[in-house]
Design an enzyme around this catalytic site. Structure first.
Site, PDB file in Angstrom:
ATOM      1  CG  HIS A  50      49.121  45.011   7.522  1.00  0.00           C
ATOM      2  ND1 HIS A  50      49.125  43.753   8.048  1.00  0.00           N
ATOM      3  CD2 HIS A  50      49.494  44.869   6.218  1.00  0.00           C
ATOM      4  CE1 HIS A  50      49.488  42.885   7.115  1.00  0.00           C
ATOM      5  NE2 HIS A  50      49.725  43.538   6.002  1.00  0.00           N
ATOM      6  CD  GLU A 135      54.378  37.567  12.176  1.00  0.00           C
ATOM      7  OE1 GLU A 135      54.785  36.755  13.030  1.00  0.00           O
ATOM      8  OE2 GLU A 135      53.744  38.604  12.459  1.00  0.00           O
ATOM      9  CB  CYS A 203      56.087  41.086  19.423  1.00  0.00           C
ATOM     10  SG  CYS A 203      54.908  42.398  19.143  1.00  0.00           S
ATOM     11  CB  SER A 232      47.037  40.575  12.547  1.00  0.00           C
ATOM     12  OG  SER A 232      46.790  39.586  13.504  1.00  0.00           O
ATOM     13  CG  ASN A 233      48.768  45.191  16.031  1.00  0.00           C
ATOM     14  OD1 ASN A 233      48.454  46.131  16.756  1.00  0.00           O
ATOM     15  ND2 ASN A 233      49.331  45.386  14.848  1.00  0.00           N
TER      16      ASN A 233
END
Length: 349
Positions: A50, A135, A203, A232-233
């Protein structure tokens, strides 16, 4: 001496670790290697990672990004992105006579395997994650009848299970660590016998990047996170910075998106980047800040990262021949190259 006067106490706190994680690095290299070995076009189902800049760079090299497997002309090569795909997507590729390269991050694959195992043992699986994120779609596709998506603590009230003594939670790998535990606590309140996954699903890279931002957030009045809106992260890093005490935090794809007004009354700027962001974009932000008097850069180090993943095994085979053989098997005629308009004209919006 002159430089110190110019900086007038202004400084930048630069997070470490930041940027590329091992799964992203592996996926991006996989696309580049596939293009080198097999020539263009190589189709990629969904954005490989992304990040706007990465996707545009790979498009220029001949990657063609599609949202649906059916968009890939028969007899071509398709790569699955780092976020992973549901088993049904592998079936679609087989039906379409496509040779596949699976660039799913191994840490996402781990969660998929957990989902399959718990479903086989007939557990209800509560998957903590964002509805509609690739995901989450991929993981829930492993066991759709057993999985319920829980999108934050506010979702817990409406969760129902068949047997409260056979319930397990799993999670998307890129969530906020603290918020996920908040959701888990709420779920445990409702289902006291809730089982946790055998190892942490969030993760290492997500956790380390959040840890570094927490350390700088208390000192930096402004935090700039380099990353894309659909990452997202990266979005989580902005939230973590604000919770850690930063007065304001913003997500930008490029230095040109920074608004000078954000610097009003700011002496300390925190800078970090999401796990799919190349370092060149961070360097541009540091140069932009330096020109405006924020020349002193201090590293805020939260962890050392030494993890690497080997490339997808499919890159060791001749996939063009495999794709041609798949076509021949089905007696389908037509060119193997596909996209007549060429890679550049076939990209997804």
């Amino acid at each position: 001496m002159g430089r110190m006067t110019a900086s007038s106490g202004r400084r930048v706190l630069l997070a470490a670790p930041r940027g590329y994680c091992a799964g992203v690095d592996r996926a991006v290299i996989a696309v580049e290697k596939a293009l080198e070995q097999y020539g263009a076009p190589v189709y990629v189902r969904h954005e490989i990672v992304h990040n706007k800049y990465v996707v545009q760079t790979l498009e220029r090299k001949g990657a063609v990004f599609v949202e649906r497997t059916e968009e890939v002309p028969p007899g071509n090569i398709v790569m699955f992105s780092a976020h992973g795909v549901a088993p049904v997507v592998h079936e679609e590729a087989a039906r379409g006579s496509l040779a596949t390269i699976d660039a799913t991050c191994p840490l996402v694959t781990k969660v998929h395997k957990e989902a399959v195992r718990f479903a086989q043992e007939d557990y209800d699986i509560l998957l903590i994650g964002h509805e509609g994120h690739e995901e989450v779609i991929g993981t829930s596709g492993e066991a759709p009848d057993h999985i319920t998506i829980v999108d934050g603590p506010e979702d817990v009230a409406k969760v129902e299970v068949r047997d409260p003594s056979r319930v397990v939670w799993l999670s998307q790998t890129t969530l906020s660590v603290d918020e996920t535990m908040e959701t888990v606590d709420a779920l445990k309140g409702k289902f006291p016998q809730l089982i946790s996954p055998p190892s942490d699903d969030i993760c290492y890279a997500t956790q380390n990047r959040q840890l570094a931002v927490k350390q700088m957030g208390a000192e930096a009045e402004l935090v700039i996170v380099v990353g894309s809106r659909n990452s997202s992260n990266s979005v989580r890093l902005v939230e973590v910075a604000k919770l850690a005490g930063s007065r304001s935090a913003h997500l930008v794809d490029f230095a040109s998106e920074i608004d000078e007004a954000w610097l009003e009354g700011v002496t300390t700027v925190g800078v970090t980047s999401g796990a799919s962001v190349p370092e060149v974009l961070v360097e541009e932000v540091l140069a932009w800040l330096s020109e405006r008097g924020y020349a002193d850069v201090e590293l805020v180090k939260a962890a050392d990262e030494h993890i690497t993943f080997s490339l997808p095994k499919e890159l060791r085979r001749d996939l063009r021949d495999e794709a041609a053989a798949l076509l021949a098997e089905r007696g389908v005629s037509g060119a193997v190259s596909g996209a007549a308009s060429g890679p550049a004209g076939t990209s997804t919006e």
